[in-house]
Design a protein around this motif. Structure first.
Motif, PDB file in Angstrom:
ATOM      1  N   LYS A 140      -4.030  14.387   2.048  1.00  0.00           N
ATOM      2  CA  LYS A 140      -5.124  14.733   2.414  1.00  0.00           C
ATOM      3  C   LYS A 140      -5.778  15.863   1.929  1.00  0.00           C
ATOM      4  CE  LYS A 140      -3.791  13.255   7.098  1.00  0.00           C
ATOM      5  NZ  LYS A 140      -3.413  13.940   8.584  1.00  0.00           N
ATOM      6  N   GLY A 141      -4.837  16.852   1.152  1.00  0.00           N
ATOM      7  CA  GLY A 141      -5.359  17.908   0.681  1.00  0.00           C
ATOM      8  C   GLY A 141      -5.522  17.902  -1.147  1.00  0.00           C
ATOM      9  N   ALA A 142      -4.986  16.930  -1.579  1.00  0.00           N
ATOM     10  CA  ALA A 142      -4.877  16.333  -3.191  1.00  0.00           C
ATOM     11  C   ALA A 142      -6.157  15.952  -3.569  1.00  0.00           C
ATOM     12  CB  ALA A 142      -3.802  15.711  -3.297  1.00  0.00           C
ATOM     13  N   LYS A 180       0.948  -1.219  -0.042  1.00  0.00           N
ATOM     14  CA  LYS A 180      -0.083  -0.067   0.249  1.00  0.00           C
ATOM     15  C   LYS A 180       0.823   1.217  -0.109  1.00  0.00           C
ATOM     16  CE  LYS A 180      -3.574   2.324   2.634  1.00  0.00           C
ATOM     17  NZ  LYS A 180      -4.405   2.285   3.602  1.00  0.00           N
ATOM     18  N   MET A 181       2.181   1.097   0.526  1.00  0.00           N
ATOM     19  CA  MET A 181       2.614   2.153   0.570  1.00  0.00           C
ATOM     20  C   MET A 181       3.550   2.632  -0.876  1.00  0.00           C
ATOM     21  SD  MET A 181       5.201   1.489   4.154  1.00  0.00           S
ATOM     22  CE  MET A 181       4.438   1.283   5.763  1.00  0.00           C
ATOM     23  N   ALA A 182       3.838   1.714  -1.626  1.00  0.00           N
ATOM     24  CA  ALA A 182       4.058   1.888  -3.162  1.00  0.00           C
ATOM     25  C   ALA A 182       2.880   2.467  -3.654  1.00  0.00           C
ATOM     26  CB  ALA A 182       4.614   0.746  -3.608  1.00  0.00           C
ATOM     27  N   LYS A 183       1.849   2.101  -3.586  1.00  0.00           N
ATOM     28  CA  LYS A 183       0.632   2.438  -4.280  1.00  0.00           C
ATOM     29  C   LYS A 183       0.545   4.044  -3.756  1.00  0.00           C
ATOM     30  CE  LYS A 183      -1.811  -1.671  -4.655  1.00  0.00           C
ATOM     31  NZ  LYS A 183      -2.997  -2.441  -4.506  1.00  0.00           N
ATOM     32  N   THR A 184       0.476   4.420  -2.542  1.00  0.00           N
ATOM     33  CA  THR A 184       0.398   5.802  -2.042  1.00  0.00           C
ATOM     34  C   THR A 184       1.366   6.724  -2.612  1.00  0.00           C
ATOM     35  OG1 THR A 184      -0.580   4.896   0.097  1.00  0.00           O
ATOM     36  CG2 THR A 184       0.224   7.120   0.186  1.00  0.00           C
ATOM     37  N   GLN A 185       2.752   6.223  -2.864  1.00  0.00           N
ATOM     38  CA  GLN A 185       3.584   7.138  -3.299  1.00  0.00           C
ATOM     39  C   GLN A 185       3.629   6.879  -5.006  1.00  0.00           C
ATOM     40  OE1 GLN A 185       7.371   5.886  -1.141  1.00  0.00           O
ATOM     41  NE2 GLN A 185       6.358   5.570   0.391  1.00  0.00           N
ATOM     42  N   GLU A 201       9.257   7.974   3.694  1.00  0.00           N
ATOM     43  CA  GLU A 201       8.654   9.204   3.360  1.00  0.00           C
ATOM     44  C   GLU A 201       6.874   8.717   3.121  1.00  0.00           C
ATOM     45  OE1 GLU A 201       9.833   9.659  -0.724  1.00  0.00           O
ATOM     46  OE2 GLU A 201      11.969  10.461  -0.028  1.00  0.00           O
ATOM     47  N   GLN A 202       6.398   7.789   3.888  1.00  0.00           N
ATOM     48  CA  GLN A 202       5.179   7.513   3.978  1.00  0.00           C
ATOM     49  C   GLN A 202       4.366   8.635   4.839  1.00  0.00           C
ATOM     50  OE1 GLN A 202       3.525   5.396   2.339  1.00  0.00           O
ATOM     51  NE2 GLN A 202       1.437   5.376   3.341  1.00  0.00           N
ATOM     52  N   ASN A 203       4.767   8.955   5.966  1.00  0.00           N
ATOM     53  CA  ASN A 203       4.044  10.106   6.385  1.00  0.00           C
ATOM     54  C   ASN A 203       3.985  11.325   5.721  1.00  0.00           C
ATOM     55  OD1 ASN A 203       4.144   8.409   8.750  1.00  0.00           O
ATOM     56  ND2 ASN A 203       5.766   9.037   9.551  1.00  0.00           N
ATOM     57  N   ALA A 204       4.949  11.705   5.158  1.00  0.00           N
ATOM     58  CA  ALA A 204       4.879  13.013   4.180  1.00  0.00           C
ATOM     59  C   ALA A 204       3.717  12.869   2.780  1.00  0.00           C
ATOM     60  CB  ALA A 204       6.366  13.586   3.544  1.00  0.00           C
ATOM     61  N   TYR A 205       3.878  11.566   2.645  1.00  0.00           N
ATOM     62  CA  TYR A 205       2.699  11.458   1.294  1.00  0.00           C
ATOM     63  C   TYR A 205       1.445  11.510   2.039  1.00  0.00           C
ATOM     64  CZ  TYR A 205       6.129  10.454  -2.601  1.00  0.00           C
ATOM     65  OH  TYR A 205       6.821  10.565  -3.475  1.00  0.00           O
TER      66      TYR A 205
END
Length: 466
Positions: free
Chosen positions: A217-219, A180-185, A208-212
């Motif tokens: 949230k705003g995208a 899921k982390m790879a999908k989020t990034q 970098e998961q927390n930054a993504y």
């Protein structure tokens, strides 16, 4: 507060706290410490420091002593023994035909136990292997199965980024990593690109998961129906890091335009049907959504100004530190007051100059009034006029020694080698009260003729009256 030291048994191992027992330990020192399995050799990572007892696990085990030359010799002997044990164990594994891969061998400081680390896809019956190894080394044998990530940590290596493995250099604990982390990034889901040397997902996906997650949230979501400054359209792709989206406009479906997240207005989030009865707002209202961006020239000027300001601040702080090495001095000039202090000093200097000019002008006007208010009696005395002129000039030169002489002063003073006129003893006299006498006297005073000395040699007389 308890005094402790931090030690590490292996280069890739965790750090443990021990009680120094009054010893002074420095980073890099070899220590002999007491553990649950006996005495062990460890390297000091951090010297004596204090920590809250609530953060410690009691009781703390003690540091026995600093490592001596004999202890270092024992450690070196154990390293040679580990290499020999590794070769023997590999031969025994082939002899017993076991499906296991030997990774590493460790021998304790006292030489009473040898620990073998191996990896395997399933369970392994190694009872026969333990008996064979015990017959060779005549000591306690222990075999421990580890995972593939622990194997990479022990062996070390270089990742696809060109740097040493995180787990073998600074990462002390493995963190869970999911697809899921790879999908989020928005990374490619190709296993060869997102997997490390160990075959598992790369540990750096967690960094970098927390930054993504904060940016997401705003995208807006992909395939959302939005309004842009150029009209309504559908989002084709989202750039999370740059906070930009690519929109396919209804008025121009063949091209894609890029907008910032703040320039769009979401009408429908995600996939779905277009809202019924939707009417696109006029162009004037949509144009208000456009973000005013500065030109490249303005951006370059702003960056140069910021760089110059930072450089000035750094130089001021550098000069201040060199002039005032004691940073605890309360009278130290504050950073940022350099320009203000210079302006204050300039204004104070100008005020002093103006004040000095006013004083000089006041002295001249007072002298002029006093010279004109004196009654004219009898004959004009050139000796008294020359003495009065000399006195005024001495007062002016004493009040402002650094002030340059004016053109009048230069006209009054004669060079030492200049030819002087012969004194005229037969100057005509005038009656008091006549205008000619008063006029010739004032002219005489303005021209600054002086009489040097009181002997009459080299003196000058006023010009004769017509």
């Amino acid at each position: 507060m308890a005094e402790i030291v931090s030690v590490r048994f292996r280069s890739e191992g965790k750090q443990y706290y021990f009680d120094p027992q009054g010893l002074t330990c420095r980073p890099g020192d070899g220590l002999i410490v007491e553990t649950a399995s006996g005495q062990e050799f460890a390297h000091c990572v951090r010297g004596n420091f204090r920590l809250e007892e609530a953060q410690l696990v009691s009781p703390l085990r003690p540091v026995i002593r600093l490592a001596t030359q004999e202890d270092l010799a024992v450690v070196e002997k154990n390293r040679e023994k580990e290499k020999y044990a590794f070769r023997v164990c590999q031969e025994k594994i082939l002899e017993h035909e076991l499906e296991m891969k030997l990774v590493s061998v460790e021998c304790n400081f006292e030489g009473t136990k040898i620990l073998f680390f191996f990896t395997s896809d399933g369970r392994v019956d190694f009872r026969g292997l333990v008996k064979s190894l015990a017959a060779v080394f005549h000591t306690r044998i222990e075999l421990r199965q580890i995972g593939i990530r622990d194997e990479a940590k022990m062996l070390g290596g270089l990742g696809i980024c060109g740097r040493p493995f995180c787990c073998s250099s600074f990462l002390r604990e493995f963190q869970p990593v999911s697809i899921k982390m790879a999908k989020t990034q928005n990374l490619s889901l190709n296993p060869t690109k997102i997997s490390g040397t160990c075959g598992r997902l790369m540990c750096c996906l967690k960094y970098e998961q927390n930054a993504y997650e904060d940016l997401m949230k705003g995208a807006p979501k992909a395939d959302s129906f939005v309004e842009t400054p150029d009209g309504a359209g559908t989002i084709n792709s989202v750039n999370t890091l740059r906070e930009q989206v690519r929109v396919r406009l209804d008025s121009a479906p063949d091209s894609l335009k890029t907008y910032h997240n703040s320039e769009i207005r979401v009408i429908r989030s995600g996939k779905g049907k277009r809202p019924e009865g939707y009417v696109e707002p006029p162009k004037e209202e949509l144009a208000k959504l456009r973000k005013v961006s500065e030109s490249p020239e303005d951006q370059y000027r702003r960056e140069q100004a910021a760089l110059a300001a930072a450089l000035d601040e750094f130089m001021a702080e550098h000069q201040e530190a060199a002039a005032h090495p004691d940073h605890s001095n309360p009278s130290r000039r504050r950073r940022g007051d350099r320009g203000k202090n210079a302006e204050r000093a300039e204004r104070a200097l100008e005020a002093e100059v103006e004040k000095e000019k006013e004083k000089q002008q006041h002295r001249r006007s007072r002298h002029h009034r006093s010279s004109r208010s004196q009654p004219l009696q009898g004959q004009t005395d050139p000796h008294s006029l020359a003495a009065l002129a000399e006195e005024v000039m001495e007062q002016e030169e004493g009040a402002a020694p650094s002030r340059r002489r004016s053109s009048r002063s230069r006209g009054r003073s004669k060079p030492s080698g200049a030819r002087q006129e012969k004194p005229n003893r037969e100057a005509p006299s005038a009656k008091p009260g006549e205008g000619g006498e008063k006029k010739s006297r004032s002219r005489w005073h303005r021209r600054g003729h002086r009489r040097s000395g009181g002997q009459g040699s080299g003196s000058q007389t006023p010009p004769p009256q017509n």
